[in-house]
Design a protein around this motif. Sequence first.
Motif, mmCIF file in Angstrom:
data_model
loop_
_atom_site.group_PDB
_atom_site.id
_atom_site.type_symbol
_atom_site.label_atom_id
_atom_site.label_comp_id
_atom_site.label_asym_id
_atom_site.label_seq_id
_atom_site.Cartn_x
_atom_site.Cartn_y
_atom_site.Cartn_z
ATOM 1 N N ARG A 68 40.781 40.814 34.948
ATOM 2 C CA ARG A 68 39.831 41.888 35.249
ATOM 3 C C ARG A 68 40.276 42.713 36.445
ATOM 4 N NH1 ARG A 68 33.746 39.335 34.195
ATOM 5 N NH2 ARG A 68 34.226 38.411 32.151
ATOM 6 N N ILE A 69 40.833 42.059 37.446
ATOM 7 C CA ILE A 69 41.298 42.789 38.624
ATOM 8 C C ILE A 69 42.463 43.704 38.257
ATOM 9 C CG2 ILE A 69 42.463 42.521 40.844
ATOM 10 C CD1 ILE A 69 40.767 39.903 41.175
ATOM 11 N N ILE A 70 43.411 43.189 37.481
ATOM 12 C CA ILE A 70 44.572 43.989 37.078
ATOM 13 C C ILE A 70 44.141 45.153 36.197
ATOM 14 C CG2 ILE A 70 46.740 43.958 35.797
ATOM 15 C CD1 ILE A 70 46.798 42.530 38.535
ATOM 16 N N THR A 71 43.175 44.922 35.314
ATOM 17 C CA THR A 71 42.712 45.958 34.389
ATOM 18 C C THR A 71 42.127 47.154 35.125
ATOM 19 O OG1 THR A 71 42.298 44.327 32.658
ATOM 20 C CG2 THR A 71 41.185 46.434 32.438
ATOM 21 N N THR A 72 41.536 46.929 36.288
ATOM 22 C CA THR A 72 40.947 48.037 37.043
ATOM 23 C C THR A 72 41.998 48.972 37.624
ATOM 24 O OG1 THR A 72 40.920 46.876 39.189
ATOM 25 C CG2 THR A 72 39.019 46.549 37.703
ATOM 26 N N GLY A 73 43.254 48.543 37.606
ATOM 27 C CA GLY A 73 44.301 49.359 38.194
ATOM 28 C C GLY A 73 44.395 49.213 39.701
ATOM 29 N N ALA A 74 43.718 48.208 40.248
ATOM 30 C CA ALA A 74 43.742 47.994 41.693
ATOM 31 C C ALA A 74 45.158 47.698 42.170
ATOM 32 C CB ALA A 74 42.817 46.836 42.064
ATOM 33 N N ARG A 75 45.464 48.086 43.393
ATOM 34 C CA ARG A 75 46.792 47.813 43.966
ATOM 35 C C ARG A 75 46.913 46.366 44.413
ATOM 36 N NH1 ARG A 75 46.609 47.385 49.412
ATOM 37 N NH2 ARG A 75 44.746 48.135 50.490
ATOM 38 N N THR A 76 45.804 45.643 44.416
ATOM 39 C CA THR A 76 45.805 44.239 44.826
ATOM 40 C C THR A 76 46.733 43.421 43.938
ATOM 41 O OG1 THR A 76 43.537 44.387 45.649
ATOM 42 C CG2 THR A 76 44.351 42.193 45.095
#
Length: 224
Positions: A68-76
Amino acid sequence: MTTVLIADDQPMQRFGFRMLLESQDDMTVVGEASNGTEAVRLVDRHHPDVVLMDIRMPGLDGIEATRRIITTGARTRILIVTTFDLDEYAYDGLRAGASGFLVKDAQPEELLAGIRAVAAGDAVVAPSLTRRLLDAYIHHLPPSPTAADTPRPEDPRLATLTDREREILTVIGQGWSNTEIAERLHLAESTVKTHVGRILAKTGTRDRVQAVILAYDTQLVSPA
């Protein structure tokens, strides 16, 4: 300053990580999560550079939280923390978009070096070890087409690669380092680095680990 979020359901584990990280002049802990749902929410709030992500947590686990974090496109970037280095869940974490993994009994300096590497955009897991993971859990991948099957169309992520870039992606999937690629293909190492950067950009892969997975998914590389 590298900002880190700790996601682990064990309070003592979180405490230990926090004590270690906050002893460093170049790191700060921006939050702690006891499950995947909290991790996703806190990433959205704090936008940390790195998440130390446990896998087995109640409710939303670390794999789905990573996805879910990767899907948001976050730089994290996500650093999976596992109990065993050949854990099936570590494999799933890499495929979900994590930039690498470490085992929980790693030495403190290994953990700190891993966080710094991930924050800088590098992958913590060596390509050869990523390949070992993929070989161990190859049954998760789509089966290769046989003569009786309709051939799959070429993956569009490969369409813009030059012949040389496709060759280099293939050997990345086979676990070759930049130095090995340079020596075996008679190229300058700086040229190899340029090719690798272009491959990552053209295919939309975040790092070298994801490039290894792409080589498997597109069947440029077959399991050993």
